[in-house]
Design a protein around this motif. Structure first.
Motif, PDB file in Angstrom:
ATOM      1  N   VAL A  86       9.067   4.606  -6.855  1.00 44.85           N
ATOM      2  CA  VAL A  86       8.117   3.452  -7.152  1.00 44.85           C
ATOM      3  C   VAL A  86       6.872   3.963  -7.678  1.00 44.85           C
ATOM      4  O   VAL A  86       6.209   4.884  -6.904  1.00 44.85           O
ATOM      5  CB  VAL A  86       7.761   2.468  -5.845  1.00 44.85           C
ATOM      6  N   ILE A  87       6.097   3.432  -8.515  1.00 46.02           N
ATOM      7  CA  ILE A  87       5.070   3.717  -9.188  1.00 46.02           C
ATOM      8  C   ILE A  87       4.041   2.418  -9.005  1.00 46.02           C
ATOM      9  O   ILE A  87       4.420   1.430  -9.207  1.00 46.02           O
ATOM     10  CB  ILE A  87       5.127   4.162 -10.743  1.00 46.02           C
ATOM     11  N   THR A  88       2.785   2.684  -8.754  1.00 48.74           N
ATOM     12  CA  THR A  88       1.821   1.772  -8.476  1.00 48.74           C
ATOM     13  C   THR A  88       0.891   2.171  -9.593  1.00 48.74           C
ATOM     14  O   THR A  88       0.287   3.251  -9.477  1.00 48.74           O
ATOM     15  CB  THR A  88       1.244   1.596  -7.281  1.00 48.74           C
ATOM     16  N   VAL A  89       0.037   1.154 -10.403  1.00 47.45           N
ATOM     17  CA  VAL A  89      -0.808   1.227 -11.168  1.00 47.45           C
ATOM     18  C   VAL A  89      -2.338   0.458 -10.822  1.00 47.45           C
ATOM     19  O   VAL A  89      -1.833  -0.827 -10.291  1.00 47.45           O
ATOM     20  CB  VAL A  89      -0.505   1.045 -12.819  1.00 47.45           C
ATOM     21  N   GLY A  90      -3.108   1.146 -10.605  1.00 52.10           N
ATOM     22  CA  GLY A  90      -4.192   0.180  -9.765  1.00 52.10           C
ATOM     23  C   GLY A  90      -5.622   0.882 -10.368  1.00 52.10           C
ATOM     24  O   GLY A  90      -5.791   1.534 -11.108  1.00 52.10           O
ATOM     25  N   VAL A  91      -6.576   0.030 -10.035  1.00 53.52           N
ATOM     26  CA  VAL A  91      -8.070   0.309 -10.299  1.00 53.52           C
ATOM     27  C   VAL A  91      -8.870   0.600  -9.153  1.00 53.52           C
ATOM     28  O   VAL A  91      -8.690  -0.073  -8.149  1.00 53.52           O
ATOM     29  CB  VAL A  91      -8.871  -0.796 -10.981  1.00 53.52           C
ATOM     30  N   VAL A  92      -9.821   1.447  -8.996  1.00 59.21           N
ATOM     31  CA  VAL A  92     -10.545   1.647  -7.866  1.00 59.21           C
ATOM     32  C   VAL A  92     -11.690   0.674  -7.827  1.00 59.21           C
ATOM     33  O   VAL A  92     -12.249  -0.129  -8.684  1.00 59.21           O
ATOM     34  CB  VAL A  92     -11.507   2.994  -8.131  1.00 59.21           C
ATOM     35  N   VAL A  93     -11.685  -0.086  -6.800  1.00 58.23           N
ATOM     36  CA  VAL A  93     -12.440  -1.348  -6.305  1.00 58.23           C
ATOM     37  C   VAL A  93     -13.546  -1.135  -5.542  1.00 58.23           C
ATOM     38  O   VAL A  93     -14.528  -1.972  -5.686  1.00 58.23           O
ATOM     39  CB  VAL A  93     -11.723  -2.544  -5.679  1.00 58.23           C
ATOM     40  N   HIS A  94     -13.802   0.112  -4.926  1.00 57.09           N
ATOM     41  CA  HIS A  94     -15.085   0.288  -4.282  1.00 57.09           C
ATOM     42  C   HIS A  94     -15.591   1.919  -4.490  1.00 57.09           C
ATOM     43  O   HIS A  94     -14.654   2.772  -4.772  1.00 57.09           O
ATOM     44  CB  HIS A  94     -14.870   0.105  -2.465  1.00 57.09           C
ATOM     45  N   SER A  95     -16.746   2.064  -4.356  1.00 57.00           N
ATOM     46  CA  SER A  95     -17.354   3.467  -4.239  1.00 57.00           C
ATOM     47  C   SER A  95     -17.369   3.987  -2.766  1.00 57.00           C
ATOM     48  O   SER A  95     -17.280   3.278  -1.911  1.00 57.00           O
ATOM     49  CB  SER A  95     -18.584   3.467  -5.152  1.00 57.00           C
ATOM     50  N   ASP A  96     -17.911   5.122  -2.638  1.00 59.14           N
ATOM     51  CA  ASP A  96     -18.151   5.880  -1.287  1.00 59.14           C
ATOM     52  C   ASP A  96     -19.218   4.926  -0.634  1.00 59.14           C
ATOM     53  O   ASP A  96     -20.201   4.488  -1.288  1.00 59.14           O
ATOM     54  CB  ASP A  96     -18.810   7.233  -1.753  1.00 59.14           C
ATOM     55  N   SER A  97     -19.039   4.711   0.636  1.00 56.93           N
ATOM     56  CA  SER A  97     -19.983   3.992   1.379  1.00 56.93           C
ATOM     57  C   SER A  97     -19.725   4.427   2.967  1.00 56.93           C
ATOM     58  O   SER A  97     -18.656   4.978   3.336  1.00 56.93           O
ATOM     59  CB  SER A  97     -19.415   2.528   1.381  1.00 56.93           C
ATOM     60  N   LYS A  98     -20.958   4.291   3.545  1.00 54.58           N
ATOM     61  CA  LYS A  98     -20.722   4.657   5.260  1.00 54.58           C
ATOM     62  C   LYS A  98     -20.601   3.508   5.732  1.00 54.58           C
ATOM     63  O   LYS A  98     -20.447   3.606   6.887  1.00 54.58           O
ATOM     64  CB  LYS A  98     -22.272   5.184   5.345  1.00 54.58           C
ATOM     65  N   VAL A  99     -20.584   2.367   5.158  1.00 54.07           N
ATOM     66  CA  VAL A  99     -20.429   1.094   5.921  1.00 54.07           C
ATOM     67  C   VAL A  99     -18.792   0.822   6.167  1.00 54.07           C
ATOM     68  O   VAL A  99     -17.883   1.122   5.235  1.00 54.07           O
ATOM     69  CB  VAL A  99     -20.845  -0.014   5.143  1.00 54.07           C
ATOM     70  N   ALA A 100     -18.310   0.771   7.347  1.00 51.62           N
ATOM     71  CA  ALA A 100     -16.900   0.605   7.898  1.00 51.62           C
ATOM     72  C   ALA A 100     -16.238  -0.592   6.752  1.00 51.62           C
ATOM     73  O   ALA A 100     -16.744  -1.526   6.636  1.00 51.62           O
ATOM     74  CB  ALA A 100     -16.813   0.024   9.292  1.00 51.62           C
ATOM     75  N   GLY A 101     -15.095   0.002   6.262  1.00 48.99           N
ATOM     76  CA  GLY A 101     -14.332  -1.127   5.351  1.00 48.99           C
ATOM     77  C   GLY A 101     -14.749  -1.183   4.071  1.00 48.99           C
ATOM     78  O   GLY A 101     -14.342  -1.946   3.195  1.00 48.99           O
ATOM     79  N   HIS A 102     -15.828  -0.335   3.462  1.00 51.02           N
ATOM     80  CA  HIS A 102     -16.287  -0.401   2.155  1.00 51.02           C
ATOM     81  C   HIS A 102     -16.272   0.862   1.415  1.00 51.02           C
ATOM     82  O   HIS A 102     -16.984   0.998   0.538  1.00 51.02           O
ATOM     83  CB  HIS A 102     -17.718  -1.097   2.174  1.00 51.02           C
ATOM     84  N   GLY A 103     -15.282   1.613   1.892  1.00 46.59           N
ATOM     85  CA  GLY A 103     -15.086   3.034   1.223  1.00 46.59           C
ATOM     86  C   GLY A 103     -14.294   2.694  -0.069  1.00 46.59           C
ATOM     87  O   GLY A 103     -13.923   1.637  -0.421  1.00 46.59           O
ATOM     88  N   PRO A 104     -13.720   4.042  -0.618  1.00 43.84           N
ATOM     89  CA  PRO A 104     -12.853   3.869  -1.761  1.00 43.84           C
ATOM     90  C   PRO A 104     -11.555   3.353  -1.493  1.00 43.84           C
ATOM     91  O   PRO A 104     -11.076   3.092  -0.280  1.00 43.84           O
ATOM     92  CB  PRO A 104     -12.654   5.505  -2.155  1.00 43.84           C
ATOM     93  N   GLY A 105     -11.272   2.389  -2.381  1.00 43.68           N
ATOM     94  CA  GLY A 105      -9.953   1.600  -2.214  1.00 43.68           C
ATOM     95  C   GLY A 105      -9.477   1.327  -3.629  1.00 43.68           C
ATOM     96  O   GLY A 105     -10.161   1.392  -4.829  1.00 43.68           O
ATOM     97  N   MET A 106      -8.127   0.862  -3.503  1.00 43.64           N
ATOM     98  CA  MET A 106      -7.567   0.699  -4.808  1.00 43.64           C
ATOM     99  C   MET A 106      -6.819  -1.080  -4.818  1.00 43.64           C
ATOM    100  O   MET A 106      -6.587  -1.370  -3.779  1.00 43.64           O
ATOM    101  CB  MET A 106      -6.240   1.609  -4.897  1.00 43.64           C
ATOM    102  N   THR A 107      -7.022  -1.421  -6.018  1.00 46.31           N
ATOM    103  CA  THR A 107      -6.251  -2.822  -6.226  1.00 46.31           C
ATOM    104  C   THR A 107      -5.243  -2.578  -7.132  1.00 46.31           C
ATOM    105  O   THR A 107      -5.269  -2.217  -8.106  1.00 46.31           O
ATOM    106  CB  THR A 107      -7.199  -3.901  -6.929  1.00 46.31           C
ATOM    107  N   PRO A 108      -3.905  -3.091  -6.513  1.00 46.55           N
ATOM    108  CA  PRO A 108      -2.667  -2.766  -7.247  1.00 46.55           C
ATOM    109  C   PRO A 108      -2.569  -3.695  -8.648  1.00 46.55           C
ATOM    110  O   PRO A 108      -2.855  -5.034  -8.345  1.00 46.55           O
ATOM    111  CB  PRO A 108      -1.376  -2.745  -6.613  1.00 46.55           C
ATOM    112  N   LEU A 109      -2.285  -3.236  -9.751  1.00 51.66           N
ATOM    113  CA  LEU A 109      -2.259  -4.136 -10.925  1.00 51.66           C
ATOM    114  C   LEU A 109      -0.805  -4.195 -11.368  1.00 51.66           C
ATOM    115  O   LEU A 109      -0.392  -5.191 -11.934  1.00 51.66           O
ATOM    116  CB  LEU A 109      -3.023  -3.566 -12.129  1.00 51.66           C
ATOM    117  N   LEU A 110       0.052  -3.254 -11.096  1.00 50.87           N
ATOM    118  CA  LEU A 110       1.552  -3.065 -11.311  1.00 50.87           C
ATOM    119  C   LEU A 110       2.232  -2.251 -10.473  1.00 50.87           C
ATOM    120  O   LEU A 110       1.919  -1.274 -10.251  1.00 50.87           O
ATOM    121  CB  LEU A 110       1.438  -2.314 -13.139  1.00 50.87           C
TER     122      LEU A 110
END
Length: 64
Positions: free
Chosen positions: A1-25
């Motif tokens: 399985v291949i997932t293509v996505g975009v990074v939706v957050h940058s580095d953060s010290k606040v819980a739940g707001h660190g780097p993350g991906m949103t799948p597009l495909l």
């Protein structure tokens, strides 16, 4: 399985707001052929940047 996505957050010290991906495909690997095209960049498409860095090279010196 291949997932293509975009990074939706940058580095953060606040819980739940660190780097993350949103799948597009998401697709079976045999249905997708990966092609390296530097101009296929969301920042370029949206007019957020004028250019992008050259693509990274793979372990053998070839492009991914």
């Amino acid at each position: 399985v291949i997932t293509v996505g975009v990074v939706v957050h940058s580095d953060s010290k606040v819980a739940g707001h660190g780097p993350g991906m949103t799948p597009l495909l998401i697709a079976p690997g045999e249905c997708v052929r990966l092609v390296c095209r530097p101009q296929a960049n969301v920042a370029l498409v949206l007019g957020l940047r004028q250019s992008v860095a050259p693509p990274a090279r793979g372990p053998s010196g070839s492009r991914w």
